[in-house]
Design a protein around this motif. Structure first.
Motif, mmCIF file in Angstrom:
data_model
loop_
_atom_site.group_PDB
_atom_site.id
_atom_site.type_symbol
_atom_site.label_atom_id
_atom_site.label_comp_id
_atom_site.label_asym_id
_atom_site.label_seq_id
_atom_site.Cartn_x
_atom_site.Cartn_y
_atom_site.Cartn_z
ATOM 1 N N GLN A 62 0.844 -1.201 0.000
ATOM 2 C CA GLN A 62 0.000 0.000 0.000
ATOM 3 C C GLN A 62 0.878 1.249 0.000
ATOM 4 N N SER A 63 0.465 2.264 -0.758
ATOM 5 C CA SER A 63 1.161 3.543 -0.772
ATOM 6 C C SER A 63 0.588 4.444 0.306
ATOM 7 N N LEU A 64 1.364 4.701 1.337
ATOM 8 C CA LEU A 64 0.918 5.565 2.421
ATOM 9 C C LEU A 64 0.729 6.998 1.916
ATOM 10 N N GLY A 65 1.577 7.421 0.988
ATOM 11 C CA GLY A 65 1.474 8.770 0.425
ATOM 12 C C GLY A 65 0.171 9.009 -0.298
ATOM 13 N N ASP A 95 -2.549 15.477 8.466
ATOM 14 C CA ASP A 95 -1.986 14.932 7.230
ATOM 15 C C ASP A 95 -0.894 13.894 7.467
ATOM 16 N N ARG A 96 -0.349 13.845 8.646
ATOM 17 C CA ARG A 96 0.722 12.897 8.960
ATOM 18 C C ARG A 96 0.429 12.135 10.242
ATOM 19 N N PRO A 97 -0.612 11.296 10.249
ATOM 20 C CA PRO A 97 -0.942 10.543 11.468
ATOM 21 C C PRO A 97 0.110 9.469 11.749
ATOM 22 N N GLU A 98 0.134 9.029 12.985
ATOM 23 C CA GLU A 98 1.058 7.975 13.389
ATOM 24 C C GLU A 98 0.598 6.631 12.843
#
Length: 120
Positions: A62-65, A95-98
């Motif tokens: 999966q692409s996290l971006g 926009d940048r969750p853990e």
């Protein structure tokens, strides 16, 4: 026996995002705030935006971006009770969750939006 909400499906920008149990949403709209003056209580209205929260898992390949793109898009919340809520101007609040390792790569996603349209 009456069916009540059990399963929530999330579709973000046309892509089904598999979510864990516990997804939640708050439909935006006008809300009343209590205003105390003298020995009376009145109400003042304000608009409250919609909030949608769901937890998904990081899958192999999966692409996290692609998942965490910060732009706006259409978000659909499909309920197993037949309601669908469509938010045309949704965006990810964080926009940048853990990403939590050891627990399936959990990712908590939070969206904000204007009042959604309810389809039954």
């Amino acid at each position: 026996m009456t069916q009540v909400l059990g399963i929530v499906d999330i579709i973000w920008r046309g892509r089904n995002i598999p979510v864990e149990k516990g997804a939640k949403f708050r439909q935006g709209g006008i809300k009343n705030n209590a205003v105390t003056y003298g020995r009376k209580v009145g109400r003042a209205q304000e608009f409250q935006g919609s909030q949608i929260t769901a937890t998904t898992n990081l899958e192999a390949g999966q692409s996290l971006g692609n998942l965490l793109d910060p732009g706006e898009g259409e978000l659909q919340v499909l309920c197993d009770t037949g309601q669908t809520f469509v938010f045309n101007d949704a965006f990810l609040v964080d926009d940048r969750p853990e990403v939590t390792g050891g627990e399936g790569g959990k990712i908590e996603l939070k969206w904000a939006a204007s009042a959604g349209e309810e389809l039954i």
